[in-house]
Design an enzyme around this catalytic site. Structure first.
Site, PDB file in Angstrom:
ATOM      1  N   ASP A  42      47.489 -29.147  -4.503  1.00 24.21           N
ATOM      2  CA  ASP A  42      47.316 -28.883  -5.807  1.00 24.21           C
ATOM      3  C   ASP A  42      48.364 -28.002  -6.312  1.00 24.21           C
ATOM      4  O   ASP A  42      48.591 -27.681  -7.439  1.00 24.21           O
ATOM      5  CB  ASP A  42      45.909 -28.297  -6.165  1.00 24.21           C
ATOM      6  CG  ASP A  42      45.544 -27.047  -5.273  1.00 24.21           C
ATOM      7  OD1 ASP A  42      46.551 -26.497  -4.514  1.00 24.21           O
ATOM      8  OD2 ASP A  42      44.632 -26.446  -5.803  1.00 24.21           O
ATOM      9  N   SER A  43      49.321 -27.767  -5.228  1.00 23.00           N
ATOM     10  CA  SER A  43      50.443 -26.999  -5.920  1.00 23.00           C
ATOM     11  C   SER A  43      51.487 -27.789  -6.646  1.00 23.00           C
ATOM     12  O   SER A  43      52.329 -27.456  -7.329  1.00 23.00           O
ATOM     13  CB  SER A  43      51.334 -26.635  -4.453  1.00 23.00           C
ATOM     14  OG  SER A  43      51.454 -27.761  -3.588  1.00 23.00           O
ATOM     15  N   ASP A  81      44.283 -32.450  -1.589  1.00 19.33           N
ATOM     16  CA  ASP A  81      43.632 -31.135  -1.942  1.00 19.33           C
ATOM     17  C   ASP A  81      42.191 -31.346  -3.027  1.00 19.33           C
ATOM     18  O   ASP A  81      42.491 -32.502  -3.802  1.00 19.33           O
ATOM     19  CB  ASP A  81      44.475 -30.216  -2.600  1.00 19.33           C
ATOM     20  CG  ASP A  81      45.014 -29.086  -1.914  1.00 19.33           C
ATOM     21  OD1 ASP A  81      44.123 -28.717  -0.829  1.00 19.33           O
ATOM     22  OD2 ASP A  81      46.032 -28.524  -2.109  1.00 19.33           O
ATOM     23  N   LYS A 111      41.293 -31.446   1.606  1.00 16.29           N
ATOM     24  CA  LYS A 111      41.480 -30.061   2.098  1.00 16.29           C
ATOM     25  C   LYS A 111      40.617 -29.216   0.988  1.00 16.29           C
ATOM     26  O   LYS A 111      40.861 -29.651  -0.137  1.00 16.29           O
ATOM     27  CB  LYS A 111      42.888 -29.519   2.063  1.00 16.29           C
ATOM     28  CG  LYS A 111      42.946 -28.182   2.369  1.00 16.29           C
ATOM     29  CD  LYS A 111      44.265 -27.689   2.830  1.00 16.29           C
ATOM     30  CE  LYS A 111      45.043 -27.754   1.373  1.00 16.29           C
ATOM     31  NZ  LYS A 111      44.740 -26.624   0.762  1.00 16.29           N
ATOM     32  N   GLU A 113      39.542 -25.344  -0.052  1.00 17.93           N
ATOM     33  CA  GLU A 113      39.765 -23.648   0.001  1.00 17.93           C
ATOM     34  C   GLU A 113      38.184 -23.067   0.049  1.00 17.93           C
ATOM     35  O   GLU A 113      37.461 -23.186  -0.682  1.00 17.93           O
ATOM     36  CB  GLU A 113      40.795 -23.137  -1.401  1.00 17.93           C
ATOM     37  CG  GLU A 113      42.047 -23.867  -1.362  1.00 17.93           C
ATOM     38  CD  GLU A 113      42.780 -23.050  -2.541  1.00 17.93           C
ATOM     39  OE1 GLU A 113      42.375 -22.094  -3.060  1.00 17.93           O
ATOM     40  OE2 GLU A 113      43.805 -23.683  -3.015  1.00 17.93           O
ATOM     41  N   GLU A 180      46.723 -19.349   5.068  1.00 17.94           N
ATOM     42  CA  GLU A 180      47.817 -19.141   4.247  1.00 17.94           C
ATOM     43  C   GLU A 180      48.204 -17.646   4.133  1.00 17.94           C
ATOM     44  O   GLU A 180      47.122 -16.950   3.827  1.00 17.94           O
ATOM     45  CB  GLU A 180      47.843 -19.812   2.664  1.00 17.94           C
ATOM     46  CG  GLU A 180      49.068 -19.388   1.969  1.00 17.94           C
ATOM     47  CD  GLU A 180      48.701 -20.441   0.724  1.00 17.94           C
ATOM     48  OE1 GLU A 180      49.681 -20.090  -0.151  1.00 17.94           O
ATOM     49  OE2 GLU A 180      47.871 -21.132   0.617  1.00 17.94           O
TER      50      GLU A 180
END
Length: 262
Positions: A42-43, A81, A111, A113, A180
């Site tokens: 999502d970056s 993401d 993925k 978070e 991270e």
């Protein structure tokens, strides 16, 4: 193509190489270079779309970009993401959105978070037959809550919480975990504590692999370089110079030359 079980077996045997891609050409380049895993992060909200953070990214955005990446890298493991609010609302929405992403993109896994607090959601997604990569430490989707991008695991209390989160995610069924911006000693503890690979970003050399944003290692951005990034090229400045030469040639009538038209 790597599978989640194959990635798990890489722990302690081979360092895992993961880089980001958001479109066809970069994905094709990464596959040709032999990267193990491509992350459609999502970056993309910041790197591709120019947002200030990742929060505006939608499920539809992830699907669009992941489909393009899959077309460029047909033989590489691709992780997509789960964007902000695609899983936070509950188990049902997590399963629905993860399934939609997997079904429509052909990615290998998603993925998510979060630490121990999302273990039930992770378990629900895994139980639905969708492989999950975890993500602990700095969580970009929580930057407004955190007030920025702080280093994680610097205190004994934080380190203990991160190890417990990694263990909870492992128990919930993740096949790997991204750590991270975690203090390297804490990242080493996490890596030792779990049986799944831990892939670091800004978390030191003792993780089972490393992930970075491709545009960062290529030097596409000249204004700021994070501490954890090593530039392997100076694409930003070289591309700028090339565009300026093109502009000059067009302005002076030097382009197109006779070889450049029919």
């Amino acid at each position: 193509m790597l599978t989640p079980p194959a990635v798990k077996k890489m722990k302690g045997r081979k360092k895992i190489v993961m880089l980001t891609a958001y479109e066809y050409s970069t994905a094709a380049m990464l596959e040709k270079a032999g990267v193990d895993i491509i992350l459609v992060g999502d970056s993309l909200g910041m790197v591709f779309a120019g947002y200030k953070d990742t929060l505006p990214v939608t499920v539809e955005d992830i699907i669009y970009h992941t489909k393009a990446v899959r077309r460029g890298a047909q033989n590489t493991m691709i992780i997509a993401d789960m964007p902000f609010m695609s899983y936070q609302a509950g188990n049902a929405s997590a399963v629905k959105n993860a399934g939609k992403i997997l079904k429509e993109t052909g990615c290998s896994a998603v993925k998510i978070e979060g630490g121990a607090e999302i273990k039930a959601k992770v378990r629900a997604v895994v139980n639905a037959g969708i492989p999950v990569m975890g993500h602990i430490g700095l969580q970009p989707q929580s930057t407004r809550k955190d007030g920025g991008y702080p280093v994680k695991g610097a205190t004994a209390e934080e380190a203990d919480a991160l190890v417990k989160s990694a263990l909870a995610l492992e128990k919930a069924g993740v096949f790997a975990i991204v750590a991270e911006k975690v203090v390297f000693k804490t990242a080493a503890e996490i890596t030792k504590a779990v049986k799944v690979p831990v892939i670091g970003i800004g978390s030191g050399p003792f993780c089972d692999g490393q992930v970075l944003v491709t545009q960062d290692i290529l030097g596409c951005f000249t204004d700021f370089t994070p501490k954890f990034v090593k530039k392997y090229a100076d694409t930003g400045n070289s591309a700028l110079a090339a565009v300026r030469r093109f502009r000059a040639d067009v302005s002076k009538g030097k382009f197109p030359g006779r070889k450049n038209y029919f």
